[in-house]
Design a protein around this motif. Structure first.
Motif, PDB file in Angstrom:
ATOM      1  N   SER A   1       4.198   8.485  -5.161  1.00 26.96           N
ATOM      2  CA  SER A   1       3.531   8.946  -6.167  1.00 26.96           C
ATOM      3  C   SER A   1       5.702   9.494  -6.668  1.00 26.96           C
ATOM      4  O   SER A   1       5.521   9.905  -7.447  1.00 26.96           O
ATOM      5  CB  SER A   1       3.141  10.171  -6.142  1.00 26.96           C
ATOM      6  N   GLU A   2       6.150   9.060  -6.064  1.00 28.53           N
ATOM      7  CA  GLU A   2       7.839   9.620  -6.264  1.00 28.53           C
ATOM      8  C   GLU A   2       8.738   8.143  -7.187  1.00 28.53           C
ATOM      9  O   GLU A   2       9.059   8.554  -8.053  1.00 28.53           O
ATOM     10  CB  GLU A   2       9.042  10.203  -5.688  1.00 28.53           C
ATOM     11  N   THR A   3       7.518   6.939  -6.685  1.00 35.02           N
ATOM     12  CA  THR A   3       8.510   6.232  -7.137  1.00 35.02           C
ATOM     13  C   THR A   3       7.332   5.372  -8.393  1.00 35.02           C
ATOM     14  O   THR A   3       7.710   4.786  -8.669  1.00 35.02           O
ATOM     15  CB  THR A   3       9.108   4.562  -6.257  1.00 35.02           C
ATOM     16  N   THR A   4       6.266   5.539  -8.254  1.00 35.00           N
ATOM     17  CA  THR A   4       5.216   4.859  -8.852  1.00 35.00           C
ATOM     18  C   THR A   4       4.143   5.864  -9.539  1.00 35.00           C
ATOM     19  O   THR A   4       3.977   6.273  -9.046  1.00 35.00           O
ATOM     20  CB  THR A   4       4.468   4.078  -7.682  1.00 35.00           C
ATOM     21  N   HIS A   5       3.811   5.212 -10.775  1.00 32.34           N
ATOM     22  CA  HIS A   5       3.300   5.841 -11.352  1.00 32.34           C
ATOM     23  C   HIS A   5       2.719   5.022 -12.766  1.00 32.34           C
ATOM     24  O   HIS A   5       2.717   3.902 -12.918  1.00 32.34           O
ATOM     25  CB  HIS A   5       4.500   5.932 -12.945  1.00 32.34           C
ATOM     26  N   PHE A   6       0.946   5.732 -12.673  1.00 29.61           N
ATOM     27  CA  PHE A   6       0.111   5.297 -13.148  1.00 29.61           C
ATOM     28  C   PHE A   6      -0.106   6.223 -14.619  1.00 29.61           C
ATOM     29  O   PHE A   6      -0.339   7.260 -14.354  1.00 29.61           O
ATOM     30  CB  PHE A   6      -1.504   5.751 -12.369  1.00 29.61           C
ATOM     31  N   LEU A   7      -0.446   4.971 -15.897  1.00 29.35           N
ATOM     32  CA  LEU A   7      -0.560   5.859 -17.487  1.00 29.35           C
ATOM     33  C   LEU A   7      -1.677   5.221 -17.543  1.00 29.35           C
ATOM     34  O   LEU A   7      -2.313   4.024 -17.272  1.00 29.35           O
ATOM     35  CB  LEU A   7       0.354   5.364 -18.124  1.00 29.35           C
ATOM     36  N   PHE A   8      -2.678   6.038 -18.432  1.00 26.71           N
ATOM     37  CA  PHE A   8      -3.951   5.123 -18.514  1.00 26.71           C
ATOM     38  C   PHE A   8      -3.432   6.075 -19.621  1.00 26.71           C
ATOM     39  O   PHE A   8      -3.403   6.338 -20.697  1.00 26.71           O
ATOM     40  CB  PHE A   8      -4.973   5.731 -17.305  1.00 26.71           C
ATOM     41  N   VAL A   9      -3.858   3.615 -20.770  1.00 24.06           N
ATOM     42  CA  VAL A   9      -4.389   4.672 -22.858  1.00 24.06           C
ATOM     43  C   VAL A   9      -5.747   4.266 -22.737  1.00 24.06           C
ATOM     44  O   VAL A   9      -6.291   4.036 -21.994  1.00 24.06           O
ATOM     45  CB  VAL A   9      -3.287   2.944 -23.473  1.00 24.06           C
ATOM     46  N   LEU A  10      -5.717   5.413 -23.693  1.00 22.56           N
ATOM     47  CA  LEU A  10      -7.281   5.790 -23.690  1.00 22.56           C
ATOM     48  C   LEU A  10      -7.267   5.145 -25.633  1.00 22.56           C
ATOM     49  O   LEU A  10      -6.133   5.876 -26.093  1.00 22.56           O
ATOM     50  CB  LEU A  10      -8.382   6.696 -22.980  1.00 22.56           C
ATOM     51  N   ASN A  11      -8.268   6.079 -25.929  1.00 21.14           N
ATOM     52  CA  ASN A  11      -8.941   6.379 -27.162  1.00 21.14           C
ATOM     53  C   ASN A  11      -9.717   7.321 -27.925  1.00 21.14           C
ATOM     54  O   ASN A  11     -10.522   7.026 -26.534  1.00 21.14           O
ATOM     55  CB  ASN A  11      -9.668   4.542 -28.807  1.00 21.14           C
ATOM     56  N   PRO A  12      -9.943   8.093 -28.996  1.00 20.36           N
ATOM     57  CA  PRO A  12     -10.423   8.907 -28.365  1.00 20.36           C
ATOM     58  C   PRO A  12     -12.096   8.483 -29.149  1.00 20.36           C
ATOM     59  O   PRO A  12     -12.206   8.847 -29.944  1.00 20.36           O
ATOM     60  CB  PRO A  12      -9.786  10.473 -29.207  1.00 20.36           C
ATOM     61  N   GLU A  13     -12.903   8.459 -27.934  1.00 21.12           N
ATOM     62  CA  GLU A  13     -13.599   7.258 -28.340  1.00 21.12           C
ATOM     63  C   GLU A  13     -14.911   7.381 -27.054  1.00 21.12           C
ATOM     64  O   GLU A  13     -14.114   7.463 -26.068  1.00 21.12           O
ATOM     65  CB  GLU A  13     -13.527   5.913 -28.861  1.00 21.12           C
ATOM     66  N   ARG A  14     -15.983   6.836 -27.076  1.00 22.31           N
ATOM     67  CA  ARG A  14     -16.963   7.819 -25.475  1.00 22.31           C
ATOM     68  C   ARG A  14     -16.930   6.667 -25.085  1.00 22.31           C
ATOM     69  O   ARG A  14     -16.431   7.093 -23.873  1.00 22.31           O
ATOM     70  CB  ARG A  14     -18.496   7.141 -26.412  1.00 22.31           C
TER      71      ARG A  14
ATOM     72  N   ARG B   1       1.176  -0.964  -0.091  1.00 21.45           N
ATOM     73  CA  ARG B   1      -0.214   0.382   0.023  1.00 21.45           C
ATOM     74  C   ARG B   1       0.717   1.273   0.180  1.00 21.45           C
ATOM     75  O   ARG B   1       0.517   2.341  -0.689  1.00 21.45           O
ATOM     76  CB  ARG B   1      -1.179  -0.246   1.242  1.00 21.45           C
ATOM     77  N   GLU B   2       1.909   1.435   0.774  1.00 28.95           N
ATOM     78  CA  GLU B   2       2.520   2.359   1.409  1.00 28.95           C
ATOM     79  C   GLU B   2       3.974   2.707  -0.708  1.00 28.95           C
ATOM     80  O   GLU B   2       3.911   3.731  -1.173  1.00 28.95           O
ATOM     81  CB  GLU B   2       3.601   2.350   1.264  1.00 28.95           C
ATOM     82  N   LEU B   3       3.955   1.163  -0.912  1.00 28.58           N
ATOM     83  CA  LEU B   3       4.336   1.407  -2.917  1.00 28.58           C
ATOM     84  C   LEU B   3       3.579   2.134  -3.375  1.00 28.58           C
ATOM     85  O   LEU B   3       4.293   2.695  -3.797  1.00 28.58           O
ATOM     86  CB  LEU B   3       5.071   0.348  -2.512  1.00 28.58           C
ATOM     87  N   LEU B   4       2.252   1.635  -3.477  1.00 28.53           N
ATOM     88  CA  LEU B   4       1.653   2.258  -4.723  1.00 28.53           C
ATOM     89  C   LEU B   4       1.290   3.563  -4.247  1.00 28.53           C
ATOM     90  O   LEU B   4       0.980   4.348  -5.527  1.00 28.53           O
ATOM     91  CB  LEU B   4      -0.121   1.314  -4.400  1.00 28.53           C
TER      92      LEU B   4
END
Ligand SMILES: Nc1ncnc2c1ncn2[C@@H]1O[C@H](COP(=O)(O)OP(=O)(O)OP(=O)(O)O)[C@@H](O)[C@H]1O
Ligand SMILES: [Mg+2]
Length: 313
Positions: A208-221, A202-205
């Protein structure tokens, strides 16, 4: 150098695996010792790197890049066996067959695979961090991933409840059997250990200095709606999504009337993305004329990934 951890999420088919692979390829080219992990039951990373599929093993792909494809079925068997091992000596010998039978039934119940995948992910996060500069998780479609990521938070609360109940039972037993003298309780110990592990993840997640979240999406609804919800959910659990990769954007040039119309529709979605995710780093990748299948395709794709400095912190 502290190991940087990256989770790549998003709706089914938007380009998560491709993005995770491109990121891993890019980091390894920059000289970072990189581990790319797939937690998706239907993954194809080995394929992308033209490797034979060897699930549950570390596969060296090229200089500085290692692949680990997690097989949920295999992990579930491993996980249940571990639980059986933990039960040894804690359950009366006459009960052990019944306990094993129950555990075998659990292995096909909903949630068991998630727990097992989570267990492996946790182990990788804790044990491999000091061996790599970067660990990238290519995750399953959104719902699965969110449940997986918020598990430590939920489990923390659940574990507290379990520990408290166990303590009370033990106290009552001690009063009843040993004149109040407290005896060691192996189950309490197992629960404590798990609690510590969850707390660590939980601490790791949340770091924000070491854990990064990237979301991929397409330009659709639908990808926009789903990503918006996922980002909000993660945020409410203290995980900050900093980067949105907008993938499969129709290129502007040489559009016939059909594609011009499609592009018009897309523009509205691109505006919506800008508004909804105004404080995120947005990164655009064009729709390419072919699928991303080979290393050179990944290389081409990676060139479009304009990543902010913060990812390299
Ligand atoms: N920019 C792009 N241009 C053309 N094809 C793309 C692009 N990005 C991804 N693809 C193709 O789209 C398909 C889906 O991509 P990918 O497998 O990376 O998605 P995913 O989000 O991981 O899917 P899943 O949810 O099934 O795991 C693949 O065939 C991939 O080659
Ligand atoms: Mg995928």
């Amino acid at each position: 150098m502290t190991c940087q951890v990256y989770f790549v999420g998003g709706k089914g088919g938007v380009g998560k695996s491709t993005t995770a692979a491109a990121l891993a390829y890019r980091f390894s080219k920059e000289g970072k010792n990189t581990l790319l992990v797939s937690t998706d039951p239907a993954h194809n990373l080995a394929d992308l790197f033209q490797q034979k599929e060897k699930k549950g093993q570390y596969i060296p792909v090229q200089n500085g890049l290692t692949l680990f494809e997690l097989d949920p079925d295999q992990e579930t068997v491993h996980y249940i066996n571990q639980v059986k091992e933990n039960m040894k000596g804690l359950v009366k010998a006459t009960m052990i067959d019944e306990v094993h039978r129950q555990l075998d039934l659990v292995s096909s119940s909903p949630g068991a695979q998630e727990a097992a995948v989570f267990e492996r992910m946790t182990t990788i996060l804790i044990e491999e961090r000091n061996k790599y500069d970067a660990i990238i998780f290519d995750t399953a479609p959104t719902g699965h991933t969110i449940r997986l990521l918020v598990l430590p938070e939920l489990m923390g609360i659940w574990m507290d409840g379990l520990l408290e109940r166990r303590r009370k039972v033990q106290e009552n037993y001690s009063q009843l059997l040993y004149d109040g003298e407290v005896r060691e309780d192996p189950i309490y110990e197992v629960l404590q250990r798990r609690k510590r592990k969850f707390a660590q993840v939980r601490e790791l997640l949340k770091d924000s200095e070491t854990t990064h979240f990237l979301f991929v999406l397409n330009p659709e609804r639908l990808p926009i709606l789903e990503t918006k919800k996922a980002v909000e959910q993660l945020q409410s659990f203290g995980m900050n999504v900093k980067i949105i990769v907008v993938n499969k954007v129709i290129p502007e040039a040489n559009l016939d009337s059909f594609w011009s119309k499609r592009k018009e529709v897309e523009r509205a979605y691109l505006d919506e993305i800008k508004t909804i995710f105004s404080i995120k780093h947005l990164c655009y990748i064009p729709l390419l004329s072919n699928d991303i299948r080979s290393l050179s395709d990944i290389e081409a794709y990676a060139k479009y990934l304009e990543l902010p400095e913060m990812l390299y912190s």
